[in-house]
Scaffold this motif. Structure first.
Motif, PDB file in Angstrom:
ATOM      1  N   THR A  28       0.834  -1.243  -0.151  1.00 18.77           N
ATOM      2  CA  THR A  28      -0.221  -0.075   0.455  1.00 18.77           C
ATOM      3  C   THR A  28       1.278   1.188   0.391  1.00 18.77           C
ATOM      4  O   THR A  28       1.779   1.573   0.860  1.00 18.77           O
ATOM      5  CB  THR A  28      -0.943  -0.120   1.420  1.00 18.77           C
ATOM      6  OG1 THR A  28      -1.913  -0.928   1.209  1.00 18.77           O
ATOM      7  CG2 THR A  28      -1.832   1.213   1.465  1.00 18.77           C
ATOM      8  N   TYR A  29       0.895   2.204  -1.274  1.00 16.02           N
ATOM      9  CA  TYR A  29       1.184   3.327  -0.968  1.00 16.02           C
ATOM     10  C   TYR A  29      -0.049   4.421  -1.159  1.00 16.02           C
ATOM     11  O   TYR A  29      -0.846   4.559  -1.408  1.00 16.02           O
ATOM     12  CB  TYR A  29       1.959   3.605  -2.221  1.00 16.02           C
ATOM     13  CG  TYR A  29       3.289   3.022  -2.556  1.00 16.02           C
ATOM     14  CD1 TYR A  29       4.242   3.223  -2.260  1.00 16.02           C
ATOM     15  CD2 TYR A  29       2.722   1.205  -3.144  1.00 16.02           C
ATOM     16  CE1 TYR A  29       5.906   2.182  -1.464  1.00 16.02           C
ATOM     17  CE2 TYR A  29       4.052   0.581  -3.099  1.00 16.02           C
ATOM     18  CZ  TYR A  29       5.256   1.411  -2.852  1.00 16.02           C
ATOM     19  OH  TYR A  29       6.364  -0.042  -2.470  1.00 16.02           O
ATOM     20  N   GLU A  30       0.398   5.661   0.039  1.00 21.04           N
ATOM     21  CA  GLU A  30      -0.126   6.675   0.055  1.00 21.04           C
ATOM     22  C   GLU A  30      -0.135   7.627  -1.065  1.00 21.04           C
ATOM     23  O   GLU A  30       1.261   8.093  -1.187  1.00 21.04           O
ATOM     24  CB  GLU A  30       0.182   7.639   1.635  1.00 21.04           C
ATOM     25  CG  GLU A  30      -0.983   8.350   1.790  1.00 21.04           C
ATOM     26  CD  GLU A  30      -1.632   8.764   2.983  1.00 21.04           C
ATOM     27  OE1 GLU A  30      -1.969  10.254   2.725  1.00 21.04           O
ATOM     28  OE2 GLU A  30      -0.694   8.109   4.052  1.00 21.04           O
ATOM     29  N   LEU A  31      -0.958   8.046  -1.472  1.00 22.01           N
ATOM     30  CA  LEU A  31      -1.072   9.023  -2.421  1.00 22.01           C
ATOM     31  C   LEU A  31      -0.618  10.698  -1.971  1.00 22.01           C
ATOM     32  O   LEU A  31      -1.299  10.938  -1.287  1.00 22.01           O
ATOM     33  CB  LEU A  31      -1.604   9.133  -3.866  1.00 22.01           C
ATOM     34  CG  LEU A  31      -2.605   8.288  -4.008  1.00 22.01           C
ATOM     35  CD1 LEU A  31      -3.733   7.683  -5.298  1.00 22.01           C
ATOM     36  CD2 LEU A  31      -1.049   7.503  -5.137  1.00 22.01           C
ATOM     37  N   SER A  58       2.125  11.752   7.334  1.00 25.18           N
ATOM     38  CA  SER A  58       0.392  11.796   7.055  1.00 25.18           C
ATOM     39  C   SER A  58      -0.042  11.250   8.253  1.00 25.18           C
ATOM     40  O   SER A  58       0.558  10.781   9.234  1.00 25.18           O
ATOM     41  CB  SER A  58       0.233  11.296   6.003  1.00 25.18           C
ATOM     42  OG  SER A  58       0.483   9.377   6.834  1.00 25.18           O
ATOM     43  N   PHE A  59      -1.039  11.999   8.545  1.00 25.40           N
ATOM     44  CA  PHE A  59      -2.054  11.221  10.045  1.00 25.40           C
ATOM     45  C   PHE A  59      -2.691   9.567   9.246  1.00 25.40           C
ATOM     46  O   PHE A  59      -2.587   8.710  10.240  1.00 25.40           O
ATOM     47  CB  PHE A  59      -2.970  11.898   9.652  1.00 25.40           C
ATOM     48  CG  PHE A  59      -2.877  13.498  10.663  1.00 25.40           C
ATOM     49  CD1 PHE A  59      -2.805  13.394  11.559  1.00 25.40           C
ATOM     50  CD2 PHE A  59      -3.305  13.831   9.970  1.00 25.40           C
ATOM     51  CE1 PHE A  59      -2.225  14.719  12.335  1.00 25.40           C
ATOM     52  CE2 PHE A  59      -2.238  16.177   9.912  1.00 25.40           C
ATOM     53  CZ  PHE A  59      -2.161  16.179  11.100  1.00 25.40           C
ATOM     54  N   ALA A  60      -2.474   9.249   8.051  1.00 24.90           N
ATOM     55  CA  ALA A  60      -3.272   8.249   8.109  1.00 24.90           C
ATOM     56  C   ALA A  60      -1.610   6.764   8.280  1.00 24.90           C
ATOM     57  O   ALA A  60      -1.858   5.779   8.624  1.00 24.90           O
ATOM     58  CB  ALA A  60      -3.641   7.804   6.319  1.00 24.90           C
ATOM     59  N   MET A  61      -1.046   6.913   8.054  1.00 27.94           N
ATOM     60  CA  MET A  61       0.729   6.014   8.125  1.00 27.94           C
ATOM     61  C   MET A  61       0.748   4.432   7.483  1.00 27.94           C
ATOM     62  O   MET A  61       0.000   3.529   8.089  1.00 27.94           O
ATOM     63  CB  MET A  61       0.465   6.078   9.689  1.00 27.94           C
ATOM     64  CG  MET A  61       1.249   7.407   9.566  1.00 27.94           C
ATOM     65  SD  MET A  61       1.574   8.248  12.315  1.00 27.94           S
ATOM     66  CE  MET A  61       1.960   6.212  12.503  1.00 27.94           C
ATOM     67  N   ILE A  62      -0.480   4.688   6.558  1.00 35.25           N
ATOM     68  CA  ILE A  62      -1.138   3.514   6.164  1.00 35.25           C
ATOM     69  C   ILE A  62       0.433   2.687   4.789  1.00 35.25           C
ATOM     70  O   ILE A  62       0.202   1.606   4.473  1.00 35.25           O
ATOM     71  CB  ILE A  62      -1.887   3.879   5.077  1.00 35.25           C
ATOM     72  CG1 ILE A  62      -1.513   4.484   4.115  1.00 35.25           C
ATOM     73  CG2 ILE A  62      -2.896   3.479   6.088  1.00 35.25           C
ATOM     74  CD1 ILE A  62      -3.246   4.789   2.450  1.00 35.25           C
ATOM     75  N   GLY A  63       1.200   3.560   4.941  1.00 38.72           N
ATOM     76  CA  GLY A  63       2.206   3.019   3.677  1.00 38.72           C
ATOM     77  C   GLY A  63       3.158   3.943   3.386  1.00 38.72           C
ATOM     78  O   GLY A  63       3.037   5.012   4.051  1.00 38.72           O
ATOM     79  N   PRO A  64       3.959   3.464   2.444  1.00 42.17           N
ATOM     80  CA  PRO A  64       5.237   5.281   2.261  1.00 42.17           C
ATOM     81  C   PRO A  64       4.059   5.875   1.027  1.00 42.17           C
ATOM     82  O   PRO A  64       3.044   5.888   0.499  1.00 42.17           O
ATOM     83  CB  PRO A  64       5.835   4.560   1.213  1.00 42.17           C
ATOM     84  CG  PRO A  64       5.884   3.075   1.653  1.00 42.17           C
ATOM     85  CD  PRO A  64       4.699   2.817   1.677  1.00 42.17           C
TER      86      PRO A  64
END
Length: 75
Positions: A28-31, A58-64
């Motif tokens: 998963t990559y955050e855009l 980022s606040f989401a911290m879901i991936g790079p």
């Protein structure tokens, strides 16, 4: 780091919400900054070329975080 990935666009509901690409390999990559508006469609199959941003958080911290440089829909 330059990167080319193929996957599916998803809207993640963490924090204020963010757009991401989940690759065919399950990564998963955050855009970065939500990416181009043309990619704001959950389930959209795309091939994305861009740069991984190590200098932002980022606040989401879901991936790079991936800054999109170019993309192709339907790949």
């Amino acid at each position: 780091m330059s990167l080319s990935v193929t996957g599916t666009i998803e809207r993640k509901g963490l924090g204020p919400g963010t757009w991401a690409i989940v690759t065919d390999k399950g990564e998963t990559y955050e855009l970065y900054e939500g990416g181009p508006k043309e990619l704001h469609e959950s389930g959209l199959k795309v091939k994305v070329k861009g740069e991984v941003r190590d200098d932002v958080m980022s606040f989401a911290m879901i991936g790079p975080i991936l800054e999109v440089k170019s993309f192709e829909v339907g790949k």
